[in-house]
Design a protein around this motif. Structure first.
Motif, PDB file in Angstrom:
ATOM      1  N   LYS A 237       0.849  -1.186   0.000  1.00 20.98           N
ATOM      2  CA  LYS A 237       0.000   0.000   0.000  1.00 20.98           C
ATOM      3  C   LYS A 237       0.892   1.245   0.000  1.00 20.98           C
ATOM      4  CE  LYS A 237      -3.709  -2.259   2.607  1.00 20.98           C
ATOM      5  NZ  LYS A 237      -4.414  -2.306   3.918  1.00 20.98           N
ATOM      6  N   GLU A 242      -4.505   1.273  -0.992  1.00 20.75           N
ATOM      7  CA  GLU A 242      -4.252   0.126  -1.862  1.00 20.75           C
ATOM      8  C   GLU A 242      -4.318   0.539  -3.337  1.00 20.75           C
ATOM      9  OE1 GLU A 242      -6.280  -4.240  -2.902  1.00 20.75           O
ATOM     10  OE2 GLU A 242      -7.096  -2.968  -1.293  1.00 20.75           O
ATOM     11  N   SER A 244      -5.807  -0.182  -6.055  1.00 19.88           N
ATOM     12  CA  SER A 244      -6.961  -0.881  -6.639  1.00 19.88           C
ATOM     13  C   SER A 244      -7.533  -0.057  -7.783  1.00 19.88           C
ATOM     14  CB  SER A 244      -8.046  -1.095  -5.582  1.00 19.88           C
ATOM     15  OG  SER A 244      -8.624   0.141  -5.204  1.00 19.88           O
ATOM     16  N   GLU A 246     -10.609   0.821  -8.267  1.00 14.43           N
ATOM     17  CA  GLU A 246     -11.540   1.823  -7.748  1.00 14.43           C
ATOM     18  C   GLU A 246     -10.803   3.047  -7.212  1.00 14.43           C
ATOM     19  OE1 GLU A 246     -15.239   2.190  -4.529  1.00 14.43           O
ATOM     20  OE2 GLU A 246     -14.058   0.353  -4.649  1.00 14.43           O
ATOM     21  N   ASN A 247      -9.719   2.810  -6.466  1.00 20.81           N
ATOM     22  CA  ASN A 247      -8.968   3.932  -5.898  1.00 20.81           C
ATOM     23  C   ASN A 247      -8.285   4.769  -6.979  1.00 20.81           C
ATOM     24  OD1 ASN A 247      -9.662   3.383  -3.246  1.00 20.81           O
ATOM     25  ND2 ASN A 247      -7.882   2.089  -2.866  1.00 20.81           N
TER      26      ASN A 247
END
Length: 311
Positions: A237, A242, A244, A246-247
């Motif tokens: 991270k 994280e 990801s 979505e992030n």
């Protein structure tokens, strides 16, 4: 009446001759029109042919390779050959600019690697977004690093994992060469600055080799595109966030870049067909997401060549 018969016969003969001539002309015109129509149809549906060489970013390579293989099995494109090579973004941009490659795959904008003149001759085709993350050997004992901790590691200020909350083990840096767009992206958005190659660090041209070395070398740390991640390495991270999809889409995770496929001027017809194929909804929603990339259409933020984020 008999006197008029020869005249009538001659008139009928003339009528039939003219009719036959007209019929022949019509047939001829119809045939020509048919050929023209047929040729136009053949032109519209004629199979494209040619060879495509795409060179550059190893972060983008898995996508271009997989889509290239699918592209060549499509009946419409069976006469087009797609060859994909790595070498890094700088190599891809240099080769497409010099005419040695049809497509230059890059993780960075051309202006970041080429002078203004050569960069201005290239056309940018943004085919996906790639996020990158620091990865460590699973036994390093960490799952998160701050920006300052990462910078301290890659500048040699921190040399043991215990100093960042991990195991008592020497840190081994697995880096990419200066021509790498993956390195440029990681340094720019994760570290905030360029770094020098440190004594004892390992340098590899290929993201695949980086993953292998990090997985097999005790204490190793490197960085990879999400498309390369698996259980053999530990994705870390970044400041607790994280890496990801979505992030990245929401702008919460900053270490990402557009994946560019540059052409020198407008692409040739068969090259354009391949680029259009990669940008098709089918490929974007299947291959792009399957391999860990992010469709450009899913991004809620944008980034310019200077790295500035906009909504």
């Amino acid at each position: 009446m008999l006197k008029k018969l020869p005249f009538m016969l001659m008139t009928l003969t003339l009528v039939f001759a003219l009719a036959a001539c007209g019929s022949k002309n019509d047939s001829s015109q119809g045939s020509t029109g048919g050929d023209s129509s047929s040729n136009a149809g053949n032109s519209d549906t004629a199979a494209l042919s040619g060879q495509i060489l795409a060179v550059g970013s190893t972060a983008l390579q898995p996508l271009v390779q997989q889509v290239g293989e699918k592209f060549m099995t499509d009946d419409k494109y069976k006469d087009i050959s797609v060859q994909v090579q790595g070498g890094g973004s700088g190599t891809g941009l240099t080769q497409v600019s010099g005419g040695q490659a049809d497509i230059g795959n890059s993780d960075v904008f051309a202006e970041e690697k080429l002078d203004a003149g050569p960069a201005g001759e290239l056309i940018d085709h943004q085919v996906a977004v790639v996020a990158m993350t620091a990865v460590a050997n699973p036994k390093a004992g960490v799952d998160n690093l701050t920006k300052d901790q990462l910078l301290s590691i890659f500048t040699g200020k921190v040399t043991n994992w215990k100093d960042v909350g991990g195991a008592d083990q020497k840190i081994v840096i697995v880096n990419r060469p200066s021509s790498s767009g993956t390195r440029a992206t990681f340094e720019k958005f994760a570290l905030g600055q360029k770094t020098e190659d440190l004594p004892g660090s390992i340098q590899e041209d290929s993201s695949g080799t980086v993953k292998k070395l990090v997985a097999e070398t005790p204490g190793a740390i490197g960085y990879l595109a999400l498309s390369y991640l698996d259980d053999s390495v530990k994705a870390l991270k970044y400041d607790g966030v994280e890496a990801s999809v979505e992030n990245v889409e929401q702008g919460k995770y900053p270490v990402w870049a557009y994946e560019h496929m540059y052409t020198k001027g407008e692409p040739k017809e068969h090259v354009k067909a391949f680029l259009d194929y990669i940008l098709s909804d089918e490929v974007q929603q299947a291959d792009v997401t399957e391999l860990g990339y992010i469709p450009v259409s899913g991004m809620q933020v944008k980034r310019d060549a200077e790295g500035n984020i906009t909504k």
